[in-house]
Design a protein around this motif. Structure first.
Motif, short mmCIF file in Angstrom:
data_model
loop_
_atom_site.label_atom_id
_atom_site.label_comp_id
_atom_site.label_asym_id
_atom_site.label_seq_id
_atom_site.Cartn_x
_atom_site.Cartn_y
_atom_site.Cartn_z
N VAL A 128 0.84 -1.21 0.00
CA VAL A 128 0.00 0.00 0.00
C VAL A 128 0.87 1.26 0.00
O VAL A 128 2.02 1.24 0.47
N HIS A 129 0.31 2.34 -0.59
CA HIS A 129 0.94 3.66 -0.53
C HIS A 129 -0.04 4.60 0.15
O HIS A 129 -1.20 4.74 -0.31
N ILE A 130 0.38 5.24 1.23
CA ILE A 130 -0.52 6.15 1.96
C ILE A 130 -0.75 7.40 1.12
O ILE A 130 0.20 8.02 0.63
N LYS A 131 -2.01 7.73 0.95
CA LYS A 131 -2.37 8.91 0.13
C LYS A 131 -2.63 10.09 1.06
O LYS A 131 -3.54 10.06 1.89
N VAL A 132 -1.81 11.13 0.91
CA VAL A 132 -1.88 12.29 1.79
C VAL A 132 -2.44 13.47 1.01
O VAL A 132 -1.97 13.77 -0.09
N ASP A 133 -3.41 14.14 1.59
CA ASP A 133 -3.94 15.35 0.95
C ASP A 133 -3.25 16.56 1.57
O ASP A 133 -3.59 17.00 2.67
N GLY A 135 -3.36 19.44 0.12
CA GLY A 135 -3.99 20.65 -0.39
C GLY A 135 -4.75 20.47 -1.68
O GLY A 135 -5.32 21.43 -2.21
N MET A 136 -4.77 19.26 -2.22
CA MET A 136 -5.54 19.03 -3.44
C MET A 136 -7.04 19.14 -3.17
O MET A 136 -7.82 19.53 -4.05
N GLY A 137 -7.44 18.79 -1.95
CA GLY A 137 -8.87 18.87 -1.64
C GLY A 137 -9.68 17.77 -2.29
O GLY A 137 -10.81 17.98 -2.73
N ARG A 138 -9.05 16.59 -2.40
CA ARG A 138 -9.75 15.46 -3.01
C ARG A 138 -9.63 14.28 -2.05
O ARG A 138 -10.05 14.39 -0.90
N LEU A 139 -9.02 13.22 -2.44
CA LEU A 139 -8.90 12.04 -1.58
C LEU A 139 -7.69 12.13 -0.67
O LEU A 139 -6.70 12.76 -1.02
N GLY A 140 -7.74 11.40 0.42
CA GLY A 140 -6.53 11.24 1.21
C GLY A 140 -6.70 11.64 2.66
O GLY A 140 -7.80 11.98 3.10
#
Ligand SMILES: Cc1ncc(COP(=O)(O)O)c(C=O)c1O
Length: 387
Positions: A128-133, A135-140
């Motif tokens: 797995v790769h942790i998805k960090v938001d 500032g995109m304002g979408r997923l994470g």
């Protein structure tokens, strides 16, 4: 008869261009940084399997897709390289992701549990790769949620945290403030993780624009999409567009002055002329919003697309020029000195070139050209249409 002569309309994908584009990016980032080629959405409409093979041939280390189905399709096509699903995977899809050795973006304990169970059942580990938001304002996950989540993931015996990543919202904006701010958030988070003893080998943030603009965004892997298709102009790397949309002229008809053309008669001939009928319409992804706006190249000259684009056809006013049934017509791409780019159509539509190429529908076969002589073929090369 060549393959194109048998077709009404087709997309030509220049594998040589894709290979050159990836090698140009590789020269820029050096050997140490890994390169994930983004081939989601059928490789931005270019044909996922052909592009994936070209990307790997050119030295890409990883492939990126959006869905489990996209990843599985590559596996069924014989692709063995690592594949990361960049976005949302429903927990119910966890088994299929693990069974196909697909690495998943992760930001939810629901998926983490499902992956852990699925991997345990198959006596393997789910990467797995942790998805960090940042500032995109979408997923994470927000940066301040990540350390706890990382520690929780480390407690799941059948998961391997191979990567961590973020996505930039404004990397293509001439004003660097937004991208620099997001990269600052991400770097601060990496410092926190590192201070807590976390070891995550693949750290990535850079889309195409960031690869070309912000070397500090490269971390240990970059994730270009648009650039590998040659749809991003940049002086740092000479990138060539890989996609052309072509068709054969289906019919050429003399039309007297004053006649309306196509639904609604939004175009009227102002003199005696000839109308070339082209077998591409909005069902092929040639948007109706391009009616009376797009152009087509035939015999090296540009002609206006006139009247409403219909589901299966569009029309060009070719005047008195000697255009004939069967002539090759180019709606995107080059012919002689002339070129129509996905960017030109995007400008006419008020959108971005990403959407223009993604819109081209499944009905249009993808023909892969300029494959190097030692390019790996499938058992049934016709499936990919190599030549
Ligand atoms: C998470 C993620 N990474 C990378 C990319 C590639 O972006 P680009 O095509 O701008 O290089 C995308 C595309 O939208 C994406 O969603």
């Amino acid at each position: 008869m060549s393959e194109e002569e048998e077709l009404r309309a087709w997309v030509e994908v220049d594998l040589g261009a894709i290979i050159n584009n990836i090698r140009a990016l590789r020269r820029l980032i050096g050997k140490e940084t890994k390169l994930l080629a983004v081939v989601k959405a059928n490789a931005y409409g270019h044909g996922a399997l052909g592009v994936a093979r070209a990307a790997l041939y050119a030295g890409a280390d990883y492939l990126g897709v959006s869905t489990v189905a996209e990843g599985q399709k590559l596996r069924l096509g014989g692709v063995e390289a690592p594949i990361l699903i960049l976005g949302y995977v429903a927990p119910a899809e966890a088994e299929r992701a693990v069974a196909n050795s697909l690495t998943t973006a992760i930001f939810s304990p629901h998926l983490a549990e499902a992956l852990n169970t699925a991997a345990g059942g198959m006596q393997t580990k789910a990467k797995v790769h942790i998805k960090v938001d940042t500032g995109m304002g979408r997923l994470g996950l927000w940066p301040d949620e990540v350390l706890d989540f990382y520690q929780y993931l480390r407690g799941l015996a059948n998961l391997e945290v191979e990567g961590i990543f973020t996505h930039l919202a404004t990397a293509d904006d001439p004003d660097p403030k937004g991208a620099r701010w997001q990269l600052g958030q991400f770097s601060d988070l990496m410092a926190v993780l590192s201070a807590a003893g976390a070891q995550v080998p693949l750290v990535h943030a850079a889309n195409s624009a960031a690869v070309l603009t912000y070397p500090e965004s490269w971390y240990t892997m970059v994730r270009p999409g648009l650039a590998i298709y040659g749809l991003l102009r940049n002086e740092l790397a000479a990138l060539e567009p890989a996609m052309s949309l072509k068709c054969r002229v289906a019919q050429v008809r003399p039309v007297p002055a004053g006649r309306g053309i196509s639904y609604g008669w939004t175009y009227r001939t102002d003199k005696n002329t000839n109308i070339a009928v082209l077998p591409v319409g909005y069902a092929d992804g040639f948007s109706r919003l391009l009616s009376n706006k797009a152009k087509v190249l035939i015999r090296g000259k540009a002609y206006p697309i006139v009247g409403k684009i219909t589901m299966d056809y569009c029309m060009a006013d070719v005047g008195d020029d000697p255009i004939q049934e069967g002539d090759e017509a180019v709606l995107i791409g080059r012919q002689g000195e002339q070129a129509i780019t996905a960017g030109d159509l995007a400008a006419a539509l008020g959108t971005i070139s990403y959407e223009v190429v993604c819109m081209i529908g499944p009905r249009v076969p993808r023909i892969f050209i300029n494959a190097p002589p030692d390019f790996p073929c499938l058992d049934s090369p016709n499936e990919l249409g190599y030549r």
